[in-house]
Design a protein around this motif. Structure first.
Motif, PDB file in Angstrom:
ATOM      1  N   LEU B  13     -28.621 -32.171  17.373  1.00  0.00           N
ATOM      2  CA  LEU B  13     -28.860 -32.102  15.941  1.00  0.00           C
ATOM      3  C   LEU B  13     -30.041 -32.974  15.554  1.00  0.00           C
ATOM      4  O   LEU B  13     -30.862 -32.617  14.720  1.00  0.00           O
ATOM      5  CB  LEU B  13     -27.608 -32.547  15.178  1.00  0.00           C
ATOM      6  N   LEU B  16     -33.246 -31.305  16.134  1.00  0.00           N
ATOM      7  CA  LEU B  16     -33.517 -30.319  15.093  1.00  0.00           C
ATOM      8  C   LEU B  16     -34.069 -30.995  13.838  1.00  0.00           C
ATOM      9  O   LEU B  16     -35.036 -30.541  13.234  1.00  0.00           O
ATOM     10  CB  LEU B  16     -32.221 -29.565  14.757  1.00  0.00           C
ATOM     11  N   VAL B  17     -33.421 -32.096  13.503  1.00  0.00           N
ATOM     12  CA  VAL B  17     -33.865 -32.830  12.320  1.00  0.00           C
ATOM     13  C   VAL B  17     -35.294 -33.313  12.488  1.00  0.00           C
ATOM     14  O   VAL B  17     -36.116 -33.213  11.574  1.00  0.00           O
ATOM     15  CB  VAL B  17     -32.925 -34.019  12.039  1.00  0.00           C
ATOM     16  N   MET B  18     -35.617 -33.804  13.673  1.00  0.00           N
ATOM     17  CA  MET B  18     -36.978 -34.283  13.918  1.00  0.00           C
ATOM     18  C   MET B  18     -37.987 -33.166  13.720  1.00  0.00           C
ATOM     19  O   MET B  18     -39.056 -33.359  13.136  1.00  0.00           O
ATOM     20  CB  MET B  18     -37.111 -34.821  15.352  1.00  0.00           C
TER      21      MET B  18
END
Lengths: 521, 336, 296
Positions: B13, B16-18
């Motif tokens: 996750l 993905l956030v990065m």
């Protein structure tokens, strides 16, 4: 036990509270170094690193302030000849000069350095290119004749002063080819290395540069004019002017570079400090877009010029550190015009506006950048314009945005400054009057052929007297028709401690000349 | 769920956030109607010079291409070269981040120390004057602009009293330690360079105090609430009823349990510190990542802005991830 | 039913809520700090509204002959580098701060509430997407994000407001989502669903109101931060257009005068400190009061 430890802690802190004072052979400067990019002469373009580059590297010529004007004097070029057609220059290199590391300074080094600027194509290259030199023709135009003779051919017969000045500035610094090439990385000609190391023949060596922290210069004992008296110069990064003020007053720095006028004025009269000020090689102006709305009418442009309270800006915002100049040629330059046709005259301004059909005024966007000085000027001018019915909405933009928009001709009204590239009136006349060079006049959509013709004619006029006349004619025409109002010519100023002597000699000719060897304690 | 799969899930996750952060920054930075070259070359350069430099830097390619190239680079550990310094952004970050890290750690220590202290006092003497005073004191910390507090403290402690040194990390004539971690205090300790250590510490006090003070409030508040919670629990009353002295009750029983939620807050505060560092570093002249990003934003140095922001986002996410992991290890209910 | 009967019926139905409010008020009276906070905030709002009618000078008019005067009877807070009266500017600036706070709160609170409720109620993929989005925004150092937005939009009052709003909504989304998830499982929601209420009705009338109070508490706590963020943006040159007397910009503009003309930065700085303190105390007090475990 605990109490004892506490006491010991307090005492050791207190003991170190007495900071060491600065040694006599060292000068410490507090400056905002955030914008420094590189000390490579082929890359460096901003004013502050450039003056350091001028002290680390020697060029063919050097700029010096003599009797109020800035002139180029021979440095590494002991003498020179100019061909009949005025285009080809032959330089005779001084013999017996070496770089700081002992390598000899000779024609190879000179040719290499000039070609290097042309090949790397960084910010300063356009100055050389304006003389007709470029990477395509450099093998023909920049030639070594023998070990101590170099020949450079320009594309037109430019005034000698212009050519010498361009070679005298930071990008004309001669670089040691051996050092540069030995640090070549993928064809950068040592540029990455030279960003924070030096390979020059000047009075100082760049010992280290920790970005956003500290720059250390040490004296070059082999400097051919003699080793400088100050052995170490430390430049500490201090982005806040208040920090510089506090540090200067406590004696932790010798020179505060970025004080505000009020801060530096508070030092006057205190025997522990000196205030050094010299005329700056720049001017501060307000420009309107001659292709936009009401400003298309010349009377509206004049109305703006009559609305501004120049004296108040000089006194209150520049704190008196400004010379009242209204022509585009600054004080000390050939062609300087001392007429001051514009003083605040609200009724006249209103009359002009009414004549042009704008008796009710209009709204305009006034752009300037984020420095405190420009903000203050914008606020003052907003108030002045309000008096004649023009509602100016101030937009503060970062420099990057501002210049981009200006280059797109998208600015209605702007307050900015113009730094002089080389000490010749041509460096002012062309940007301010000649739209064909696509500088300021073009950005403000002032497509005036008469002004452009005059500026260009003056650039090629070899007869000094005639040249002055052309500039006078141009300036008067420009006063009436141009879209610029010169607010003032700044005086650059520094606060220094009284122990530092000779700094006024060092700073003479700032920002085109700056001789660190003249200071001592 | 099992610890292992929890860690895996959270890490994915985070990636993905990065990526999302990267896309957002890229979009913002390129929407700004200006260009870095204009700033670099300043006012004087003619337009064709500007255009040519843009070509040189690859800024004229379509946005999508630039983005793809950039992401490809990031995946390979290459954050591009700063337009302003010409050096790889990673090198810049390597140089500047330790300073910010040192400042943040020092500030967290100060804020933990004061925060917990004040929180405990507030909880024990609830609703008495000490409680009110310490709450107002800690809240005042988040009520003042950090740059203002910084300047005023400098004015008082450096200029007027002369007790502490001024801006910068070290005094001029102290020999700095060899660079191992990049954090001056740590490197001096490792080297045994006591002079540099003391000097660096003295320079760090004011900026860390300014930043730390700003973070004290949240920690004090959580500690107080948490302590109040725990102090009302039955087992505490039992211990008191058994005649245990108040002090021991607090230290041995209440504090341990009260500290758990404090850990989350520390994670959150760390993020706030990273951004407070931006202002503090400017006022105190510290060459940290905050200043680097601010300078980069002002001249629109795209790779520097994106690299720097991505890096901070990464650090922040890692800190939060670690906090959550500690929680997950301690309390299986948290592994949602 | 007659009108009177309708009214008493209305009041009867809402009696529990009124009792609750009475209890809240009682608790509020007991919490000294909350009272102090409320008083500060009320005074602040009053000053913002009425102040501009009572100030002695025009906050924008320049008077160079009176520049840089220290505090005196003529100028309570002294004058700045343009000769403008700082007292008048501080008072006028209060309204600007109020504007900023209200608009930012409405925007970020509104966005956060709506997104959070939707995510919490529907769960599943929508929830995951929202959580990742909030993660992305949270991973940003918010000041830098605000700077980027401000740089993108250009410095002005409206853009400052937008920039700060876009950065702050995540907290409210998280809170609303948590509450919505709790409410979703309540039996009475099941009951209403069984009665055939539409999703829109359920969300807007039943779920959202329950989520409002924690969001409101958090909003109050954050109001102070909004002012500080605006001040930081001003410090970096990205704040409101001059010559607006926004407090943060005043502190920032006056900082080069700190040594000799300290009053230019200090009075707006104190104003900021007091007002932000007030909001924090109020928010803290509200949270303490609302906390069911402390409501004893």
């Amino acid at each position: 036990m605990r109490r004892f430890l506490l006491l010991a802690l307090v005492f050791s802190f207190a003991a170190m509270a007495f900071s060491a004072s600065i040694p006599k052979d060292t000068v410490v400067i507090g400056m905002n170094t955030g914008i420094f990019i590189s000390f490579d002469p082929a890359v460096c373009y901003e004013v502050e690193p450039a003056i350091m580059v001028m002290n680390i590297y020697s060029g063919l010529f050097k700029l010096q302030e003599i009797n109020g004007t800035i002139q180029a004097v021979p440095e590494l070029a002991e003498s020179y000849d100019i061909s009949q057609d005025g285009k080809t220059w032959t330089f005779h290199i001084r013999k017996g000069v070496s770089f700081a590391n002992g390598d000899p300074v000779n024609a190879d080094a000179v040719v290499y350095s000039v070609k290097r600027v042309l090949q790397l194509k960084k910010s300063p290259v356009w100055l050389f290119e304006s003389l007709g030199l470029n990477a395509n023709n450099m093998n023909e135009t920049v030639k070594k004749i023998d070990d101590y003779t170099v020949q450079i051919t320009m594309d037109k017969s430019y005034a000698p002063n212009i050519v010498m000045s361009i070679f005298a500035e930071s990008w004309g610094g001669i670089v040691d080819p051996k050092v540069a090439q030995s640090h070549d990385v993928s064809g950068d000609m040592g540029s990455a290395y030279l960003a924070d190391h030096s390979a020059g023949a000047g009075p100082y060596i760049l010992k280290s540069w920790q970005r956003n922290n500290m720059i250390v210069l040490v004296a070059n004992d082999k400097y051919w004019r003699g080793a400088p008296r100050i052995k170490t110069i430390i430049i500490r990064d201090m982005p806040e002017s208040t920090d510089q003020q506090l540090a200067l007053k406590r004696g932790d720095i010798d020179i505060a570079w970025n004080l505000t006028p009020e801060q530096v004025n508070s030092l006057k009269g205190d025997p522990n400090f000196n205030v050094v000020s010299v005329p700056a090689q720049s001017n501060e102006y307000l420009a309107v877009n001659a292709g936009w709305g009401p400003f298309k009418d010349v009377r509206v442009r004049q109305a703006v010029k009559y609305a501004i309270d120049y004296d108040s800006i000089i006194k209150n915002i520049a704190g008196g550190y400004a010379i009242k100049v209204q022509g585009f040629i600054p004080y000390g330059y050939l062609g300087y015009v001392s007429d001051m046709p514009f003083d605040q005259n609200i009724s006249k301004a209103k009359e002009l506006l009414a004549q042009a059909g704008y008796a009710n005024g209009f709204e305009v966007e006034l752009v300037t950048n984020t420095t405190e000085r420009r903000r203050n000027e914008a606020i003052a001018i907003q108030a002045d314009l309000a008096k004649i019915g023009i509602k100016a909405n101030i937009t503060i933009m970062q420099a990057s945005q501002m210049y981009t928009k200006m280059r797109e001709q998208g600015i209605q009204m702007i307050i900015a400054g113009w730094g002089i590239d080389f000490p010749d009136p041509d460096a002012l006349a062309k940007p301010f009057a000649d739209y064909r060079v696509k500088q300021l006049a073009w950005r403000m959509m002032w497509y005036d052929d008469h002004a452009a013709d005059l500026a260009e004619a003056a650039g090629f006029e070899l007869n000094q007297t005639k040249r002055v006349e052309i500039y006078k004619e141009l300036t008067n025409y420009w006063f009436d028709n141009g879209p610029f109002a010169i607010l003032y010519q700044p005086l650059s100023y520094w606060g220094t401690r009284a122990e530092l002597k000779g700094f006024d000699q060092t700073a003479k000719g700032y920002s085109l000349a700056f001789d660190l060897t003249k200071m001592y304690k | 769920m099992k610890l292992g799969s929890y860690i895996l899930k959270r890490s994915l996750l985070m990636l993905l956030v990065m990526f999302g952060v990267l896309a957002i920054v890229f979009a913002i930075v390129h929407v700004i109607p200006a260009d870095p070259v204009g700033a670099l070359l300043g006012g004087n350069a003619p337009p064709d010079v500007v255009e040519r430099m843009k070509e040189q830097l690859g800024l004229n390619k379509p946005l999508f291409d630039q983005f793809v190239n950039y992401v490809w680079g990031v995946v390979h550990g290459n954050l591009g070269n700063s337009i302003q310094s010409g050096r790889p952004v990673i090198r810049d970050i390597e140089e500047y981040f330790p300073v910010t890290l040192q400042l943040s750690i020092a500030s967290i220590i100060i804020s933990i120390f004061f925060g917990i202290f004040l929180g405990i006092f507030s909880a024990i003497y609830r609703n008495r004057w000490i409680d009110h005073f310490s709450r107002i004191f800690s809240i005042l910390g988040v009520s003042m602009p950090v740059f203002w507090t910084g300047l005023i403290l400098l004015l008082i402690f450096y200029y007027i009293l002369g007790w502490l040194p001024g801006t910068g990390q070290l005094s001029l004539f102290i020999i700095p330690p060899e660079k191992i971690t990049g954090m001056i205090l740590v490197d001096s300790l490792l080297e045994g360079n006591w002079e540099a250590f003391w000097d660096g510490l003295r320079h760090l006090i004011l900026p860390a105090a300014v930043l730390g003070y700003a973070a004290t409030a949240s920690i004090a508040r959580i500690t107080r609430a948490s302590m109040l919670d725990v102090l009302n629990q039955d087992y505490i009353r039992t211990a008191r009823a058994k005649g245990m002295p108040k002090r021991i009750v607090i230290y041995r029983h209440a504090l341990k349990n009260a500290l758990i939620p404090v850990i989350t807050i520390i994670g959150l505060t760390f993020g706030g510190l990273l951004e407070g560092a931006v202002l503090t570093e400017t006022v105190f002249g510290l060459p940290g990542l905050g200043r680097y990003i601010v300078n980069a934003l002002l001249v629109l140095d795209y790779p520097a802005i994106m690299g720097g922001t991505l890096f901070i986002a990464l650090v922040y996410s890692l800190v939060n991830l670690s906090v959550d992991l500690i929680y997950a290890v301690l309390d299986p209910r948290m592994r949602v | 039913m007659t009108l009177t009967e309708k009214i008493s019926d209305f009041i009867e139905k809402r009696k529990p809520i009124l009792e609750d409010w009475k209890h809240t008020f009682f608790l509020w009276k007991r919490t000294k700090l909350a009272i102090i906070g409320t008083v500060i905030v009320i005074v602040f709002v009053l000053v913002a509204i009425i102040g501009p009618f009572l100030i002695p000078y025009d906050p924008l008019s320049q008077n160079m002959s009176e520049r840089l005067q220290p505090p005196s009877l003529r100028h309570f807070f002294g004058t700045d580098q343009f000769g403008r009266d700082i007292f008048s500017r501080v008072i006028s600036g209060a309204m600007i701060e109020v504007e900023i706070i209200i608009i930012v709160s409405i925007i970020s609170g509104g966005i956060g509430l709506i997104l959070g409720v939707i995510a919490g109620y529907f769960g599943g993929a929508i929830d995951e997407i929202l959580m990742r989005a909030t993660d992305m925004f949270l991973a940003f150092p918010s000041l830098i994000l605000a700077m980027a937005f401000a740089a993108m939009l250009g410095p002005s009052l409206i853009n400052t407001i937008i920039a700060i709003s876009l950065v702050g909504w995540t907290v409210f989304a998280r809170l609303a989502r948590a509450e919505a998830m709790k409410v979703k499982t309540q039996p009475y929601i099941e009951a209403i669903k069984a009665l055939g209420a539409s999703k829109t009705r359920i969300i807007s009338i039943h779920v959202t109101p329950m989520c409002v109070s924690p969001v409101l508490v958090q909003l109050t706590l954050r109001m102070g931060t909004v002012i500080l963020t605006a001040a930081s943006l001003g410090f970096l040159g990205l704040g409101v257009r001059p010559p607006l007397p926004e407090w943060g910009a005043m502190v920032s503009d006056g900082r080069s005068f700190l040594l000799d003309q300290w009053w230019i930065s200090t009075f707006p700085g104190i104003a900021i400190a007091i007002v932000v303190l007030g909001f924090n105390l109020l928010g803290d007090g509200l949270r303490d009061i609302m906390d069911p475990r402390l409501r004893r």
